[in-house]
Design a protein around this motif. Sequence first.
Motif, mmCIF file in Angstrom:
data_model
loop_
_atom_site.group_PDB
_atom_site.id
_atom_site.type_symbol
_atom_site.label_atom_id
_atom_site.label_comp_id
_atom_site.label_asym_id
_atom_site.label_seq_id
_atom_site.Cartn_x
_atom_site.Cartn_y
_atom_site.Cartn_z
ATOM 1 N N SER A 1 1.910 -5.819 4.301
ATOM 2 C CA SER A 1 0.871 -6.659 4.976
ATOM 3 C C SER A 1 1.364 -7.845 5.294
ATOM 4 O O SER A 1 1.587 -8.200 6.050
ATOM 5 C CB SER A 1 -0.870 -6.508 4.016
ATOM 6 N N ALA B 1 7.435 0.759 11.124
ATOM 7 C CA ALA B 1 6.615 2.181 11.220
ATOM 8 C C ALA B 1 7.192 2.987 12.869
ATOM 9 O O ALA B 1 7.284 4.085 12.689
ATOM 10 C CB ALA B 1 5.668 1.695 11.047
ATOM 11 N N ALA C 1 2.675 5.891 7.734
ATOM 12 C CA ALA C 1 2.431 4.177 7.669
ATOM 13 C C ALA C 1 1.773 3.818 9.213
ATOM 14 O O ALA C 1 2.010 2.434 8.291
ATOM 15 C CB ALA C 1 4.161 4.746 7.906
ATOM 16 N N GLN C 2 1.243 4.696 9.892
ATOM 17 C CA GLN C 2 0.103 3.132 11.170
ATOM 18 C C GLN C 2 -0.996 2.442 10.582
ATOM 19 O O GLN C 2 -0.776 2.414 9.263
ATOM 20 C CB GLN C 2 0.100 4.658 12.176
ATOM 21 N N ARG D 1 0.846 -1.387 -0.074
ATOM 22 C CA ARG D 1 -0.262 -0.103 -0.072
ATOM 23 C C ARG D 1 1.245 1.528 0.119
ATOM 24 O O ARG D 1 1.650 1.154 0.777
ATOM 25 C CB ARG D 1 -1.160 0.188 1.300
ATOM 26 N N VAL E 1 3.649 0.268 3.133
ATOM 27 C CA VAL E 1 3.385 -0.435 3.914
ATOM 28 C C VAL E 1 3.616 -2.198 3.201
ATOM 29 O O VAL E 1 2.333 -2.125 2.533
ATOM 30 C CB VAL E 1 2.255 -0.095 4.565
ATOM 31 N N TRP F 1 13.602 -1.260 4.143
ATOM 32 C CA TRP F 1 13.331 -1.663 5.273
ATOM 33 C C TRP F 1 12.755 -1.182 6.769
ATOM 34 O O TRP F 1 13.795 -1.602 7.371
ATOM 35 C CB TRP F 1 12.257 -2.894 4.976
ATOM 36 N N VAL G 1 1.475 4.920 0.912
ATOM 37 C CA VAL G 1 1.490 6.164 2.133
ATOM 38 C C VAL G 1 2.111 6.810 1.924
ATOM 39 O O VAL G 1 1.703 8.074 2.867
ATOM 40 C CB VAL G 1 2.084 4.789 3.168
#
Length: 71
Positions: free
Chosen positions: A30, A52, A70-71, A7, A28, A49, A9
Amino acid sequence: MERDALRVVHTMHYRNPEGQPRIGWFFVASHWQGEPRNAEPHKCAGLSWHPANKIAQALGQRARTLAPSAQ
């Protein structure tokens, strides 16, 4: 990595130390398997990497606007 696992961000326009314009993409993930690698080093200066809660430490001043996303 599966595309659906990512995703976007944040994107960030900035200048590198030589003054050349650059863009940073922040995602982000998953889920994933294995270790990250830069598959296009001729196009990408780096890949890293970070959890968060460690983004601000890893990126310094540029991360102030990114960390909440990024949360």
